[in-house]
Design an enzyme around this catalytic site. Structure first.
Site, short mmCIF file in Angstrom:
data_model
loop_
_atom_site.label_atom_id
_atom_site.label_comp_id
_atom_site.label_asym_id
_atom_site.label_seq_id
_atom_site.Cartn_x
_atom_site.Cartn_y
_atom_site.Cartn_z
N ASN A 198 43.69 44.54 35.72
CA ASN A 198 44.06 45.89 35.46
C ASN A 198 45.36 46.39 34.91
OD1 ASN A 198 41.80 47.33 36.80
ND2 ASN A 198 42.45 46.27 38.86
N ASP A 255 28.56 48.91 34.32
CA ASP A 255 29.93 49.34 33.69
C ASP A 255 30.32 48.23 32.50
OD1 ASP A 255 30.89 47.58 35.35
OD2 ASP A 255 32.17 48.58 36.61
N HIS A 306 32.38 44.90 35.58
CA HIS A 306 32.29 44.03 37.33
C HIS A 306 31.23 43.43 37.39
CE1 HIS A 306 34.89 47.75 37.68
NE2 HIS A 306 35.61 46.76 38.53
N SER A 353 39.11 44.63 41.94
CA SER A 353 37.80 44.81 42.25
C SER A 353 37.04 43.49 41.97
CB SER A 353 37.46 45.88 41.24
OG SER A 353 37.59 45.45 39.78
N GLY A 384 41.07 48.36 41.50
CA GLY A 384 42.11 48.88 40.61
C GLY A 384 43.56 48.70 40.89
#
Length: 185
Positions: A78, A159, A162, A16, A49
């Site tokens: 991840n 979040d 990111h 991502s 992801g």
């Protein structure tokens, strides 16, 4: 900085952080890199992801379809967020590097770090893998581009994981000299 005169094909194999999560593709650092290097074909093979296992599964098809001169590997975040064993991370990254090299591509590896709440032992063993692989395969290791971005809330999405649209030019400028250096060698 010398820019190569030939047109190279560059494959970005990431998650991502390279897929431009939370923004349009045009706003992400990979598109901004395309704007900086218009003579080259830059293929964004990044998927939000994505783990190293997923990248490894998709890599043969990407290598065949794009025939890259350079593969930039930005994977592992991840794996770390899911607490996967460092040995699995190393195994998958090793296979990604060797497959890319067997296909005739140069490789650039992007260091990934996990948040400190995973504990110092896990975080250290995780990050060491990137340094070990860079040494073992004589490839360049790009220091983690989120190191200076993550602590700055204005450069992060809500979040806290990111990078925001505002961070994308910084990431582009971080990656650009590493990529142009490998292309001019």
């Amino acid at each position: 900085m010398s820019v190569p005169t030939y047109a190279a094909t560059i494959l970005i194999l990431g998650d991502s952080l390279s897929a431009g999560y939370g923004m349009s593709e045009e706003q992400g650092w990979v598109q901004l890199l395309r704007n900086e290097l218009p003579q080259h074909q830059i293929i964004n093979g990044s998927v939000s992801g994505e783990t190293t296992a997923g990248g490894l599964r998709r890599l043969p098809g990407l290598l065949t379809s794009s025939q890259p001169d350079l593969v930039v590997i930005e994977l592992g975040g991840n794996d770390g967020l899911r607490g996967f064993p460092p040995s699995k991370l190393k195994s998958n990254l090793t296979q990604i590097i060797t497959l890319s090299q067997q296909h005739g591509a140069n490789v650039l590896l992007t260091e990934i770090m996990v948040p400190p709440n995973y504990g110092p032992r896990y975080a250290k063993s995780f990050t060491q893998i990137y340094h070990q692989l860079a040494d073992e395969y004589s490839i360049k290791l790009i220091p983690f581009f989120m190191q200076d971005i993550a602590p700055d809330k204005s450069l992060m999405q809500r979040d806290g994981i990111h990078p925001s649209e505002q961070a994308q030019p910084t990431i582009t400028q971080w990656m650009l000299p590493w990529i142009t250096q490998v292309l001019s060698e």
